[in-house]
Structure formats: structure tokens, C-alpha cells
Design a protein around this motif. Structure first.
Motif, PDB file in Angstrom:
ATOM      1  N   ALA A  80       0.850  -1.196   0.000  1.00  9.27           N
ATOM      2  CA  ALA A  80       0.000   0.000   0.000  1.00  9.27           C
ATOM      3  C   ALA A  80       0.880   1.240   0.000  1.00  9.27           C
ATOM      4  O   ALA A  80       2.019   1.198   0.448  1.00  9.27           O
ATOM      5  CB  ALA A  80      -0.901   0.020   1.230  1.00  9.27           C
ATOM      6  N   VAL A  81       0.329   2.333  -0.509  1.00 15.80           N
ATOM      7  CA  VAL A  81       1.007   3.639  -0.497  1.00 15.80           C
ATOM      8  C   VAL A  81       0.026   4.644   0.088  1.00 15.80           C
ATOM      9  O   VAL A  81      -1.134   4.700  -0.323  1.00 15.80           O
ATOM     10  CB  VAL A  81       1.436   4.075  -1.918  1.00 15.80           C
ATOM     11  CG1 VAL A  81       2.092   5.446  -1.886  1.00 15.80           C
ATOM     12  CG2 VAL A  81       2.361   3.046  -2.544  1.00 15.80           C
ATOM     13  N   ARG A  82       0.491   5.422   1.036  1.00 13.26           N
ATOM     14  CA  ARG A  82      -0.328   6.442   1.683  1.00 13.26           C
ATOM     15  C   ARG A  82       0.462   7.737   1.781  1.00 13.26           C
ATOM     16  O   ARG A  82       1.673   7.718   1.915  1.00 13.26           O
ATOM     17  CB  ARG A  82      -0.732   6.028   3.102  1.00 13.26           C
ATOM     18  CG  ARG A  82      -1.545   4.767   3.182  1.00 13.26           C
ATOM     19  CD  ARG A  82      -2.967   4.997   2.685  1.00 13.26           C
ATOM     20  NE  ARG A  82      -3.762   3.798   2.753  1.00 13.26           N
ATOM     21  CZ  ARG A  82      -4.025   3.013   1.727  1.00 13.26           C
ATOM     22  NH1 ARG A  82      -3.531   3.282   0.538  1.00 13.26           N
ATOM     23  NH2 ARG A  82      -4.781   1.952   1.868  1.00 13.26           N
ATOM     24  N   THR A  83      -0.251   8.862   1.769  1.00 12.14           N
ATOM     25  CA  THR A  83       0.365  10.158   2.047  1.00 12.14           C
ATOM     26  C   THR A  83      -0.042  10.538   3.463  1.00 12.14           C
ATOM     27  O   THR A  83      -1.217  10.456   3.821  1.00 12.14           O
ATOM     28  CB  THR A  83      -0.107  11.221   1.042  1.00 12.14           C
ATOM     29  OG1 THR A  83       0.291  10.801  -0.270  1.00 12.14           O
ATOM     30  CG2 THR A  83       0.531  12.575   1.339  1.00 12.14           C
ATOM     31  N   GLU A 101       9.847   5.851   2.732  1.00 16.84           N
ATOM     32  CA  GLU A 101       9.309   7.189   2.929  1.00 16.84           C
ATOM     33  C   GLU A 101       9.938   8.125   1.908  1.00 16.84           C
ATOM     34  O   GLU A 101      11.120   7.988   1.594  1.00 16.84           O
ATOM     35  CB  GLU A 101       9.630   7.715   4.332  1.00 16.84           C
ATOM     36  CG  GLU A 101       8.974   6.957   5.449  1.00 16.84           C
ATOM     37  CD  GLU A 101       9.331   7.509   6.812  1.00 16.84           C
ATOM     38  OE1 GLU A 101       8.521   7.331   7.727  1.00 16.84           O
ATOM     39  OE2 GLU A 101      10.415   8.109   6.973  1.00 16.84           O
ATOM     40  N   ALA A 102       9.153   9.062   1.420  1.00 18.50           N
ATOM     41  CA  ALA A 102       9.633  10.085   0.478  1.00 18.50           C
ATOM     42  C   ALA A 102       8.753  11.310   0.623  1.00 18.50           C
ATOM     43  O   ALA A 102       7.681  11.245   1.239  1.00 18.50           O
ATOM     44  CB  ALA A 102       9.593   9.564  -0.955  1.00 18.50           C
ATOM     45  N   GLU A 103       9.196  12.422   0.043  1.00 13.30           N
ATOM     46  CA  GLU A 103       8.367  13.626   0.080  1.00 13.30           C
ATOM     47  C   GLU A 103       7.035  13.338  -0.604  1.00 13.30           C
ATOM     48  O   GLU A 103       6.966  12.593  -1.586  1.00 13.30           O
ATOM     49  CB  GLU A 103       9.072  14.782  -0.618  1.00 13.30           C
ATOM     50  CG  GLU A 103      10.163  15.388   0.223  1.00 13.30           C
ATOM     51  CD  GLU A 103      10.681  16.693  -0.331  1.00 13.30           C
ATOM     52  OE1 GLU A 103       9.893  17.465  -0.895  1.00 13.30           O
ATOM     53  OE2 GLU A 103      11.888  16.916  -0.194  1.00 13.30           O
ATOM     54  N   ALA A 104       5.983  13.953  -0.095  1.00 17.40           N
ATOM     55  CA  ALA A 104       4.642  13.742  -0.644  1.00 17.40           C
ATOM     56  C   ALA A 104       4.617  14.029  -2.138  1.00 17.40           C
ATOM     57  O   ALA A 104       5.135  15.041  -2.590  1.00 17.40           O
ATOM     58  CB  ALA A 104       3.628  14.623   0.078  1.00 17.40           C
ATOM     59  N   GLY A 105       4.060  13.116  -2.908  1.00 17.54           N
ATOM     60  CA  GLY A 105       3.943  13.255  -4.352  1.00 17.54           C
ATOM     61  C   GLY A 105       5.046  12.586  -5.135  1.00 17.54           C
ATOM     62  O   GLY A 105       4.887  12.302  -6.323  1.00 17.54           O
ATOM     63  N   ALA A 106       6.158  12.296  -4.497  1.00 15.58           N
ATOM     64  CA  ALA A 106       7.300  11.709  -5.209  1.00 15.58           C
ATOM     65  C   ALA A 106       7.005  10.297  -5.710  1.00 15.58           C
ATOM     66  O   ALA A 106       7.368   9.943  -6.837  1.00 15.58           O
ATOM     67  CB  ALA A 106       8.540  11.699  -4.318  1.00 15.58           C
TER      68      ALA A 106
END
Length: 126
Positions: A80-83, A101-106
Motif C-alpha cells: 500500500a502507499v499512503r500520504t 518514505e519520500a516527500e509527498a507526491g514523489a
């Protein structure tokens, strides 16, 4: 795959067909308890992504930026991927063994979504 050590590497994102969706995403590996506990806390940005291993969940208390979180199983398939915005507690995923983890939208830009696989290439292997 074995256990990773704290350090750097790169991330490769592959579709189920094997097609490379993103290559050479800079990666920080946080495998020690201390590095996993600190994670992205107190940072204003992250270049690429951070892999927390082993991990099945994360929180964003003390973070300054919203982040994308991808839960990976033991074979590095995305569950799963969540912001997440700062100040939240993410629910742990039972099958998750690693968290990216990465910056939102990446992650959307890399094509990272449930069902794709990632590869981790450590700095020692490059």
C-alpha cells in the motif's frame, strides 16, 4: 536480500511486467534501531527516499513535511502507499516488513503503487 546496514544506495521501481518505471532513485537505508527511530524527523526535505527495515508502520510526529509512505512485504512488493501529514500515526500493516518514505507526491512520479516491486541496490554493490 539479507539484512541491510545503515547507508546509501538506489531504488529501482519495476512494474509487474518487469518494466522499469523508475531507475536510480537516491536511497537512504535506515536499518539500525537508532536510524529507524530518527527517520525523517526534523528534516525539511529528503532527496529520493528512505528505507526503514525492518518496519511495519510509521508515525509523522515531529516531522516538518508531508510524506508518502509505501509498505513493502518481505519480497519488496508494494502492499500500500499512503500520504501522511505531520502529526499522524499510521496503522501498521501486518504483512509489511519494510517501509519506504519520500516527500509527498514523489512516489506517484516514480510509478510506485500497490502491486509493483522495488529493488534496492546498496552503495557497496554499485
Amino acid at each position: 536480500m539479507g539484512r541491510w546496514r545503515d547507508g546509501r544506495g538506489r531504488l529501482i521501481v519495476r512494474a509487474a511486467s518487469g518494466e522499469v518505471l523508475a531507475d536510480s532513485v537516491p536511497l537512504e537505508i535506515s536499518a539500525s534501531y537508532r536510524a529507524r527511530t530518527k527517520g525523517l524527523l526534523g528534516r525539511d526535505a529528503v532527496a529520493g527516499a528512505m528505507l526503514l527495515s525492518p518496519a511495519s508502520g510509521v508515525h509523522t510526529f515531529g516531522m516538518r513535511i508531508p510524506v508518502d509512505v509505501a509498505y513493502l512485504d518481505r519480497r519488496l512488493a508494494v502492499i500500500a502507499v499512503r500520504t501522511m501529514v505531520p502529526g499522524r500515526l499510521g496503522l501498521p500493516r501486518l504483512r509489511a516488513r519494510h517501509v519506504l518514505e519520500a516527500e509527498a507526491g514523489a512516489m506517484a512520479g516514480w510509478g510506485l503503487r500497490a502491486g509493483v516491486r522495488v529493488e534496492v541496490v546498496t552503495a557497496a554493490a554499485t
